[in-house]
Design a protein around this motif. Structure first.
Motif, short mmCIF file in Angstrom:
data_model
loop_
_atom_site.label_atom_id
_atom_site.label_comp_id
_atom_site.label_asym_id
_atom_site.label_seq_id
_atom_site.Cartn_x
_atom_site.Cartn_y
_atom_site.Cartn_z
N PRO A 178 0.79 -1.24 0.00
CA PRO A 178 0.00 0.00 0.00
C PRO A 178 0.82 1.28 0.00
CG PRO A 178 -0.15 -1.13 2.12
CD PRO A 178 0.53 -2.07 1.19
N GLN A 179 2.15 1.17 0.07
CA GLN A 179 2.96 2.37 -0.09
C GLN A 179 3.08 2.78 -1.55
OE1 GLN A 179 4.21 -0.61 0.52
NE2 GLN A 179 6.07 -0.96 -0.66
N LEU A 180 2.61 1.91 -2.45
CA LEU A 180 2.66 2.19 -3.89
C LEU A 180 1.28 2.62 -4.39
CD1 LEU A 180 4.73 -0.88 -5.18
CD2 LEU A 180 5.59 1.39 -4.53
N VAL A 181 1.26 3.59 -5.32
CA VAL A 181 0.03 4.00 -5.97
C VAL A 181 0.31 4.09 -7.48
CG1 VAL A 181 0.47 6.48 -5.68
CG2 VAL A 181 -1.89 5.66 -5.96
N TYR A 182 -0.63 3.58 -8.28
CA TYR A 182 -0.52 3.58 -9.73
C TYR A 182 -1.43 4.67 -10.29
CZ TYR A 182 1.33 -1.05 -8.67
OH TYR A 182 2.04 -2.10 -8.15
N THR A 183 -1.00 5.30 -11.38
CA THR A 183 -1.80 6.35 -12.01
C THR A 183 -1.83 6.17 -13.52
OG1 THR A 183 0.12 7.84 -12.13
CG2 THR A 183 -1.30 8.03 -10.19
N GLY A 184 -2.93 6.64 -14.14
CA GLY A 184 -3.07 6.60 -15.59
C GLY A 184 -3.76 7.86 -16.07
N SER A 185 -3.43 8.29 -17.29
CA SER A 185 -3.86 9.61 -17.72
C SER A 185 -4.14 9.67 -19.21
CB SER A 185 -2.78 10.62 -17.34
OG SER A 185 -2.90 11.84 -18.02
N ASP A 186 -4.71 10.80 -19.64
CA ASP A 186 -4.93 11.10 -21.05
C ASP A 186 -3.62 11.25 -21.82
OD1 ASP A 186 -7.51 10.98 -21.92
OD2 ASP A 186 -7.82 13.13 -22.07
N ASP A 187 -2.49 11.35 -21.11
CA ASP A 187 -1.20 11.45 -21.80
C ASP A 187 -0.68 10.08 -22.23
OD1 ASP A 187 -0.31 10.31 -19.43
OD2 ASP A 187 0.79 12.08 -18.75
N CYS A 188 -1.50 9.03 -22.06
CA CYS A 188 -1.20 7.65 -22.48
C CYS A 188 -0.15 6.98 -21.60
CB CYS A 188 -0.73 7.59 -23.95
SG CYS A 188 -1.84 8.39 -25.11
N LYS A 189 0.17 7.56 -20.46
CA LYS A 189 1.21 7.02 -19.59
C LYS A 189 0.62 6.26 -18.40
CE LYS A 189 4.50 10.65 -20.83
NZ LYS A 189 5.30 11.80 -20.35
N PHE A 190 1.27 5.19 -18.04
CA PHE A 190 0.94 4.32 -16.90
C PHE A 190 2.13 4.41 -15.95
CE2 PHE A 190 1.17 -0.44 -15.68
CZ PHE A 190 0.54 -0.22 -14.47
N LYS A 191 1.88 4.87 -14.70
CA LYS A 191 2.99 5.14 -13.79
C LYS A 191 2.74 4.50 -12.42
CE LYS A 191 4.22 9.65 -15.81
NZ LYS A 191 4.62 11.05 -15.51
N CYS A 192 3.85 4.33 -11.69
CA CYS A 192 3.80 3.85 -10.31
C CYS A 192 4.63 4.79 -9.45
CB CYS A 192 4.34 2.42 -10.22
SG CYS A 192 4.43 1.76 -8.53
N TRP A 193 4.13 5.06 -8.23
CA TRP A 193 4.78 6.00 -7.33
C TRP A 193 4.96 5.36 -5.95
CZ3 TRP A 193 5.82 10.68 -9.73
CH2 TRP A 193 5.11 10.93 -10.90
N ASP A 194 6.06 5.70 -5.30
CA ASP A 194 6.34 5.24 -3.92
C ASP A 194 6.10 6.41 -2.98
OD1 ASP A 194 7.40 4.36 -1.49
OD2 ASP A 194 8.89 3.11 -2.49
N MET A 195 5.09 6.29 -2.12
CA MET A 195 4.69 7.39 -1.25
C MET A 195 5.52 7.50 0.02
SD MET A 195 0.55 7.23 -1.61
CE MET A 195 0.52 5.52 -1.03
N ARG A 196 6.50 6.61 0.19
CA ARG A 196 7.35 6.73 1.37
C ARG A 196 8.26 7.94 1.27
NH1 ARG A 196 9.37 0.54 1.48
NH2 ARG A 196 9.47 1.06 -0.77
N ASP A 197 8.44 8.45 0.05
CA ASP A 197 9.14 9.72 -0.14
C ASP A 197 8.10 10.83 -0.25
OD1 ASP A 197 11.58 8.41 -0.21
OD2 ASP A 197 11.56 8.20 -2.39
N ASN A 198 8.52 12.06 0.06
CA ASN A 198 7.62 13.20 -0.04
C ASN A 198 8.37 14.37 -0.68
OD1 ASN A 198 5.55 15.01 0.17
ND2 ASN A 198 5.32 14.85 2.39
N PRO A 199 8.08 14.74 -1.93
CA PRO A 199 7.00 14.17 -2.75
C PRO A 199 7.31 12.75 -3.20
CG PRO A 199 8.32 15.68 -4.05
CD PRO A 199 8.82 15.79 -2.64
#
Length: 346
Positions: free
Chosen positions: A180-201
């Motif tokens: 659950p420290q990871l979050v995935y995002t998707g957008s109109d820019d055609c990109k699929f990304k993963c982020w680690d929330m243990r860092d800020n940002p």
């Protein structure tokens, strides 16, 4: 097999069965209607229904008028809270309601939504939301390409992080239920990304900008396989990804569903079975297995954009099927139906 249907008072865009024990007969449906004029108004509503598939009943028992809604989600099961319903709307608000006065399945029906808190978290529109596995945080996708991570603390929404994740509208965000420290995002820019929330940002773990030919609309982590995640796109493909190399996931297989894949929902009990809202091509139940994904059943009883879809979390019906709710946008139609297929054969 159709169980029941009704028409909502606005353009229907999301349906969600309550997953909490004793309240799984409760179905929430939301709307978004643009009222054009010199000062356009984006209006919406949440309607609560009692669903009784055996009697063929779809009974409205509460309606909440709001700003135009892009997404709703019930709080996750297994946490110490719930049932709570979160709303992402066109005014940039995240609102959270508790389900009050609603009896369980063994008592008479009724109840209403009580707003626990509501905060304007952005000047942009809130397009999508997802609860983390413990229902302590909510990720919100914004129309300016940002993602906001919020928490509910003492009946107040607090923003934990917010960062610019994409260049265009962020249509989907998804917590990793296994990490659950990871979050995935998707957008109109055609990109699929993963982020680690243990860092800020948050630190970007990976991005894929080459596979999706159009915008990424939805992301769903497999609840049973920690190495599998699905994406859906306007390019009409449902894609299966292998996350064993988290810094560079592999697109293993895909299937064309004949319409933009707007929503995907894993079956609550049957591993590898997915319900998809396919925009211009109705709804599909897809089997995700060791081989190429295949359409198990198609449902074409809607005459407009297929947007909202969900499984009921109640026990499997005789024959192995599960009740499904779907909605379509312009014709404002909500349907509850039972798949023809026998899931016991899967």
């Amino acid at each position: 097999m159709d169980v029941a249907h009704c028409y909502l008072e606005g353009n229907a865009d999301a349906v969600e069965f309550c997953p909490h024990d004793g309240y799984q007969h409760v179905l929430a449906a939301s709307t978004y209607t643009l009222k054009e004029g010199e000062q356009p108004i984006r209006a919406g509503s949440i309607s609560l229904f009692d669903v009784n598939a055996e009697k063929g009943n779809l009974e409205l028992f509460h309606r909440e008028h709001t700003a135009g809604i892009f997404d709703i989600k019930w709080s996750t099961v297994g946490s110490n809270v719930g049932p709570l319903l979160a709303q992402a709307d066109a005014d940039g608000y995240l609102r959270i309601y508790s389900l009050e006065g609603c009896c369980n399945e063994e008592k008479p029906r009724g109840g209403f939504l009580n707003e626990v808190c509501g905060e304007k978290i952005s000047s942009s529109m809130c397009l999508f939301l997802d609860w983390n596995p413990t229902a302590t945080s909510i990720s919100v996708g914004l129309s300016d390409g940002s993602v906001s991570i919020t928490t509910l603390a003492e009946s107040k929404i607090e923003k934990l992080q917010e960062w610019k994740a994409h260049d265009f509208e962020l249509w989907t965000s998804c917590f990793d239920i296994h990490q659950p420290q990871l979050v995935y995002t998707g957008s109109d820019d055609c990109k699929f990304k993963c982020w680690d929330m243990r860092d800020n940002p948050s630190r970007m773990v990976f991005q894929n900008s080459k596979v999706h030919k159009m915008g990424v609309c939805c992301i769903a982590k497999s609840p049973t396989d920690p190495n599998t995640i699905l994406t859906g796109s306007y390019d009409e493909y449902l894609r299966v990804w292998d996350l064993r190399c988290i810094s560079r996931p592999v697109n293993e297989t895909s299937v064309c569903l004949g319409g933009g894949v707007w929503r995907i929902k894993h079956h609550p009990f049957v591993s590898g079975l997915v319900l998809a809202a396919c925009m211009h091509n109705g709804f599909a139940i897809v089997k995700i297995g060791d081989e190429k994904p295949e359409v198990f059943e198609a449902y074409g009883q809607h005459g407009s954009l297929a947007y909202g879809a969900d499984w009921q979390r109640a026990k499997l019906l005789p024959g192995g099927s599960t009740i499904v709710a779907t909605c379509s946008f312009y014709d404002r139609l909500l349907r509850v139906w039972r798949p023809k297929s026998d899931f016991c054969c899967i």
